[in-house]
Write an enzyme that holds these catalytic residues in place. Structure first.
Site, PDB file in Angstrom:
ATOM      1  N   LYS A 135       0.837  -1.215   0.000  1.00 33.05           N
ATOM      2  CA  LYS A 135       0.000   0.000   0.000  1.00 33.05           C
ATOM      3  C   LYS A 135       0.863   1.252   0.000  1.00 33.05           C
ATOM      4  O   LYS A 135       0.606   2.197  -0.749  1.00 33.05           O
ATOM      5  CB  LYS A 135      -0.884  -0.030   1.253  1.00 33.05           C
ATOM      6  CG  LYS A 135      -1.481   1.294   1.656  1.00 33.05           C
ATOM      7  CD  LYS A 135      -2.372   1.161   2.873  1.00 33.05           C
ATOM      8  CE  LYS A 135      -1.722   1.409   4.198  1.00 33.05           C
ATOM      9  NZ  LYS A 135      -1.368   2.813   4.467  1.00 33.05           N
ATOM     10  N   ASN A 136       1.901   1.270   0.838  1.00 34.23           N
ATOM     11  CA  ASN A 136       2.681   2.499   1.006  1.00 34.23           C
ATOM     12  C   ASN A 136       3.609   2.797  -0.169  1.00 34.23           C
ATOM     13  O   ASN A 136       4.212   3.871  -0.226  1.00 34.23           O
ATOM     14  CB  ASN A 136       3.485   2.449   2.313  1.00 34.23           C
ATOM     15  CG  ASN A 136       2.584   2.616   3.522  1.00 34.23           C
ATOM     16  OD1 ASN A 136       1.401   2.882   3.384  1.00 34.23           O
ATOM     17  ND2 ASN A 136       3.155   2.445   4.713  1.00 34.23           N
ATOM     18  N   ARG A 143      -4.722  10.050   5.298  1.00 32.28           N
ATOM     19  CA  ARG A 143      -3.614  10.987   5.407  1.00 32.28           C
ATOM     20  C   ARG A 143      -2.757  11.022   4.138  1.00 32.28           C
ATOM     21  O   ARG A 143      -2.237  12.068   3.739  1.00 32.28           O
ATOM     22  CB  ARG A 143      -2.756  10.579   6.599  1.00 32.28           C
ATOM     23  CG  ARG A 143      -1.543  11.434   6.787  1.00 32.28           C
ATOM     24  CD  ARG A 143      -0.702  10.923   7.934  1.00 32.28           C
ATOM     25  NE  ARG A 143       0.626  11.477   7.897  1.00 32.28           N
ATOM     26  CZ  ARG A 143       0.948  12.672   8.326  1.00 32.28           C
ATOM     27  NH1 ARG A 143       0.034  13.452   8.831  1.00 32.28           N
ATOM     28  NH2 ARG A 143       2.184  13.110   8.255  1.00 32.28           N
ATOM     29  N   CYS A 184      -4.905   7.229  10.212  1.00 32.51           N
ATOM     30  CA  CYS A 184      -4.822   6.532  11.501  1.00 32.51           C
ATOM     31  C   CYS A 184      -4.643   7.514  12.647  1.00 32.51           C
ATOM     32  O   CYS A 184      -3.894   8.477  12.547  1.00 32.51           O
ATOM     33  CB  CYS A 184      -3.643   5.567  11.494  1.00 32.51           C
ATOM     34  SG  CYS A 184      -4.036   3.972  10.791  1.00 32.51           S
ATOM     35  N   ARG A 218       0.611  13.820  14.120  1.00 29.66           N
ATOM     36  CA  ARG A 218       1.028  13.658  12.721  1.00 29.66           C
ATOM     37  C   ARG A 218       0.945  14.949  11.909  1.00 29.66           C
ATOM     38  O   ARG A 218       0.172  15.056  10.947  1.00 29.66           O
ATOM     39  CB  ARG A 218       0.231  12.546  12.041  1.00 29.66           C
ATOM     40  CG  ARG A 218       0.406  11.223  12.719  1.00 29.66           C
ATOM     41  CD  ARG A 218      -0.258  10.107  11.980  1.00 29.66           C
ATOM     42  NE  ARG A 218       0.574   9.585  10.903  1.00 29.66           N
ATOM     43  CZ  ARG A 218       0.213   8.577  10.134  1.00 29.66           C
ATOM     44  NH1 ARG A 218      -0.943   8.006  10.287  1.00 29.66           N
ATOM     45  NH2 ARG A 218       1.020   8.154   9.190  1.00 29.66           N
ATOM     46  N   ASP A 244       5.278   0.187  12.058  1.00 28.16           N
ATOM     47  CA  ASP A 244       4.065  -0.480  11.573  1.00 28.16           C
ATOM     48  C   ASP A 244       3.989  -1.952  12.001  1.00 28.16           C
ATOM     49  O   ASP A 244       2.988  -2.618  11.725  1.00 28.16           O
ATOM     50  CB  ASP A 244       3.968  -0.378  10.040  1.00 28.16           C
ATOM     51  CG  ASP A 244       3.545   1.015   9.585  1.00 28.16           C
ATOM     52  OD1 ASP A 244       3.188   1.840  10.443  1.00 28.16           O
ATOM     53  OD2 ASP A 244       3.577   1.279   8.365  1.00 28.16           O
ATOM     54  N   VAL A 290       8.889   6.528  16.821  1.00 29.86           N
ATOM     55  CA  VAL A 290       8.463   7.221  15.595  1.00 29.86           C
ATOM     56  C   VAL A 290       7.210   8.067  15.836  1.00 29.86           C
ATOM     57  O   VAL A 290       7.173   9.246  15.475  1.00 29.86           O
ATOM     58  CB  VAL A 290       8.241   6.218  14.438  1.00 29.86           C
ATOM     59  CG1 VAL A 290       7.782   6.947  13.179  1.00 29.86           C
ATOM     60  CG2 VAL A 290       9.510   5.422  14.163  1.00 29.86           C
ATOM     61  N   ARG A 345      -8.269  -0.927   5.295  1.00 30.63           N
ATOM     62  CA  ARG A 345      -7.424   0.089   4.678  1.00 30.63           C
ATOM     63  C   ARG A 345      -6.053  -0.487   4.335  1.00 30.63           C
ATOM     64  O   ARG A 345      -5.382   0.017   3.437  1.00 30.63           O
ATOM     65  CB  ARG A 345      -7.227   1.277   5.643  1.00 30.63           C
ATOM     66  CG  ARG A 345      -8.482   2.109   5.840  1.00 30.63           C
ATOM     67  CD  ARG A 345      -8.171   3.331   6.683  1.00 30.63           C
ATOM     68  NE  ARG A 345      -6.919   3.918   6.252  1.00 30.63           N
ATOM     69  CZ  ARG A 345      -6.012   4.454   7.061  1.00 30.63           C
ATOM     70  NH1 ARG A 345      -6.231   4.489   8.353  1.00 30.63           N
ATOM     71  NH2 ARG A 345      -4.905   4.955   6.588  1.00 30.63           N
TER      72      ARG A 345
HETATM   73  C1  UD1 Z   1       4.476   6.650   6.626  1.00 30.84           C
HETATM   74  C2  UD1 Z   1       3.655   5.414   6.388  1.00 30.84           C
HETATM   75  C3  UD1 Z   1       3.180   4.827   7.710  1.00 30.84           C
HETATM   76  C4  UD1 Z   1       4.359   4.623   8.651  1.00 30.84           C
HETATM   77  C5  UD1 Z   1       5.209   5.874   8.775  1.00 30.84           C
HETATM   78  C6  UD1 Z   1       6.492   5.629   9.546  1.00 30.84           C
HETATM   79  C7  UD1 Z   1       2.696   5.877   4.214  1.00 30.84           C
HETATM   80  C8  UD1 Z   1       1.467   6.192   3.407  1.00 30.84           C
HETATM   81  N1  UD1 Z   1       2.527   5.765   5.532  1.00 30.84           N
HETATM   82  O1  UD1 Z   1       3.614   7.593   7.259  1.00 30.84           O
HETATM   83  O2  UD1 Z   1       2.538   3.580   7.445  1.00 30.84           O
HETATM   84  O3  UD1 Z   1       3.869   4.278   9.934  1.00 30.84           O
HETATM   85  O4  UD1 Z   1       5.585   6.359   7.469  1.00 30.84           O
HETATM   86  O5  UD1 Z   1       7.221   4.605   8.970  1.00 30.84           O
HETATM   87  O6  UD1 Z   1       3.767   5.692   3.661  1.00 30.84           O
HETATM   88  N2  UD1 Z   1       6.403  14.339  11.195  1.00 30.84           N
HETATM   89  C9  UD1 Z   1       6.373  15.657  11.556  1.00 30.84           C
HETATM   90  N3  UD1 Z   1       6.144  16.574  10.573  1.00 30.84           N
HETATM   91  C10 UD1 Z   1       5.957  16.229   9.271  1.00 30.84           C
HETATM   92  C11 UD1 Z   1       5.995  14.872   8.916  1.00 30.84           C
HETATM   93  C12 UD1 Z   1       6.222  13.938   9.896  1.00 30.84           C
HETATM   94  O7  UD1 Z   1       6.549  16.002  12.721  1.00 30.84           O
HETATM   95  O8  UD1 Z   1       5.755  17.123   8.428  1.00 30.84           O
HETATM   96  C13 UD1 Z   1       6.656  13.310  12.228  1.00 30.84           C
HETATM   97  C14 UD1 Z   1       5.435  12.410  12.457  1.00 30.84           C
HETATM   98  O9  UD1 Z   1       4.534  12.983  13.366  1.00 30.84           O
HETATM   99  C15 UD1 Z   1       6.098  11.163  13.001  1.00 30.84           C
HETATM  100  C16 UD1 Z   1       7.417  11.099  12.211  1.00 30.84           C
HETATM  101  O10 UD1 Z   1       7.649  12.422  11.744  1.00 30.84           O
HETATM  102  O11 UD1 Z   1       6.390  11.336  14.373  1.00 30.84           O
HETATM  103  C17 UD1 Z   1       7.430  10.158  11.043  1.00 30.84           C
HETATM  104  O12 UD1 Z   1       6.268  10.361  10.262  1.00 30.84           O
HETATM  105  P1  UD1 Z   1       6.239  10.073   8.688  1.00 30.84           P
HETATM  106  O13 UD1 Z   1       7.406   9.246   8.291  1.00 30.84           O
HETATM  107  O14 UD1 Z   1       6.011  11.359   7.988  1.00 30.84           O
HETATM  108  O15 UD1 Z   1       4.945   9.181   8.560  1.00 30.84           O
HETATM  109  P2  UD1 Z   1       4.033   9.131   7.296  1.00 30.84           P
HETATM  110  O16 UD1 Z   1       4.817   9.467   6.093  1.00 30.84           O
HETATM  111  O17 UD1 Z   1       2.765   9.860   7.572  1.00 30.84           O
END
Ligand code: UD1
Length: 420
Positions: free
Chosen positions: A22-23, A93, A117, A122, A306, A328, A398
């Site tokens: 999915k990702n 998201r 989620c 986030r 995950d 994370v 999902r």
């Molecule tokens: C992606 C994955 C999700 C996985 C996560 C971490 C997808 C669609 N989803 O989510 O399944 O659990 O990576 O491996 O690929 N953060 C900030 N500011 C930002 C962006 C992120 O503070 O602008 C923080 C987040 O709150 C979190 C950390 O960075 O604490 C990592 O988040 P991120 O890697 O961005 O997660 P996603 O890309 O949403």
């Protein structure tokens, strides 16, 4: 709304195929916006998030067609409406992944505030500050983010914390930006690498895939191509845990061990036997006494957040006590309350959970709060005495393709029923 009812106690045996990730599928579908002709994508999983992304693209004007060979053709060359509608994207998201491509191709985007989620606040501040530095004007109200850029400029940008979709969004935003955009502290996840490999196969110039430093040299156009999405390492890992937790013997086909090394080594540390071939991995726990192990999540190549919830269920019925540390996301322990209803002994302290192994869990009525938490409850139901009912299974669909079909093929007894 639907629920799953699981009769626990069956040992799982046999083999199943891993679906596409999915990702990886989500950003590659979003990248269709960058193209002046169509792209073809194969091995897409049948998941709610994937159909939401397709519906989102379709609502903006993309043509989508399922070919006889199972590939999906997506033609986003003539988007009439670069707006991601609130009703469509509030639940996902990953809808924010259209932001970078829309800016790169159309110079503007209107994106609903992301949902998805419920595992922490986030924020998307890294995405927005990168795009702003590239020259985008950004306005935000309670429902939407509005972005506009007549021209994007190349930047040197370092992510304050590693972000998977943040890395993907800025890469896609920079595809046509003249000059070289340098991104530091990037995500090295295989799904990011899959996106980069696909874009490069279509004429993009992106260097550094799988490393912290990625540079994008702007090109004038991309040439439509075709791509098979890489296998879903989290799905594979979840079913390996299902084999281990039921003292079973399960082979997952269509997955290479190098995608799931931290999962494999953690299972081995817990005392189960792992065998692997070119494109399969097998867990044999028929003669194993499971031992508790400490887990600390981290960005790739660390232990995937995950998989944290699923391994917590495994630790719950393993010998000894263990600590799970979540680094994370700040609020990813919503499965704990539900696991405790089933007899698990877990205490929480900030981002750490202390787990005392018990000899068994007991079936109960529980509720799925987020995608991977839901998977941990399914695993608990497989091993729990008697009957487990999991309500609100929307989140499972999902991220897991036909979860009950795959597990039932291995000998589980799971039925899906409408919630009355
Ligand atoms: C992606 C994955 C999700 C996985 C996560 C971490 C997808 C669609 N989803 O989510 O399944 O659990 O990576 O491996 O690929 N953060 C900030 N500011 C930002 C962006 C992120 O503070 O602008 C923080 C987040 O709150 C979190 C950390 O960075 O604490 C990592 O988040 P991120 O890697 O961005 O997660 P996603 O890309 O949403």
């Amino acid at each position: 709304m639907e629920k799953l009812i699981i009769k626990g106690g069956n040992q799982l045996h046999g083999e199943i195929n891993c679906s596409g990730a999915k990702n990886a599928g989500l950003p590659i579908l979003a990248s269709s916006i960058l193209f002046s002709d169509s792209i073809q994508v194969g091995n897409l999983p049948h998941l709610k998030d994937i159909s939401t992304m397709l519906e989102l693209l379709n609502s903006m004007g993309s043509d989508i067609c399922l070919e006889e060979n199972g590939m999906l053709t997506i033609d986003s060359s003539n988007l009439t409406n670069p707006e991601a509608r609130y009703e469509l994207v509030k639940t996902m998201r990953a809808s924010i992944l259209v932001m970078g491509p829309l800016l790169a191709k159309y110079g503007r985007a209107k994106i609903s505030q992301p949902g998805g989620c419920n595992i922490g606040t986030r924020p998307i501040d890294f995405h927005l500050s990168g795009l702003e530095q590239m020259g985008a004007e950004i306005k935000i109200d309670s429902k939407f983010i509005y972005l506009e850029a007549k021209k994007l400029r190349p930047i040197d940008f370092s992510f304050p914390k590693i972000s998977v979709t943040g890395t993907e969004n800025l890469i896609m935003a920079a595809i046509f930006t003249p000059g070289v955009t340098n991104l530091k502290n990037c995500a090295k996840e295989p799904e990011v690498v899959d996106l980069i490999n696909f874009l490069n196969s279509c004429g993009a110039k992106i260097e550094g895939a799988g490393t912290s430093n990625i540079s994008i040299t702007g090109v004038e156009d991309l040439v439509g191509g075709d791509w098979n999405i890489l296998p879903d390492r989290i799905e594979a890992g979840t079913y390996l845990v299902a084999g281990a937790i039921t003292n079973g013997h399960v082979r997952i086909n269509n997955i290479s061990d190098n995608l799931i090394l931290p999962i494999i080594t953690t299972l081995e540390r817990m005392g189960v036997t792992i065998k692997k071939g070119k494109d399969w991995v097998e867990v044999d726990a028929t003669t194993s006494d499971l031992k508790s192990v400490d887990i600390e999540t981290g960005p790739f190549p660390g232990f995937p957040t995950d998989m944290q919830a699923q391994f917590m269920t495994l630790n719950c019925i393993s010998d000894g006590s263990s600590l799970t540390t979540e680094t994370v996301f700040e609020n990813r322990f919503q499965h704990v309350t539900e696991l405790k209803k089933m007899g698990a002994k877990i205490s929480l302290n900030n981002n750490q959970a202390k787990i005392e192994g018990v000899s068994n869990l007991v079936g109960s009525n529980v509720s799925a709060s987020d995608l991977r938490a839901s998977a941990s409850l399914v695993l608990a139901g497989l091993v729990g005495k008697n009957r487990t009912q999991i309500d609100d299974i929307y989140h499972i669909d999902r991220g897991y393709e036909c979860i009950e079909e795959k597990l039932n093929k291995l000998g589980a007894e799971i039925i899906r029923e409408p919630t009355i």
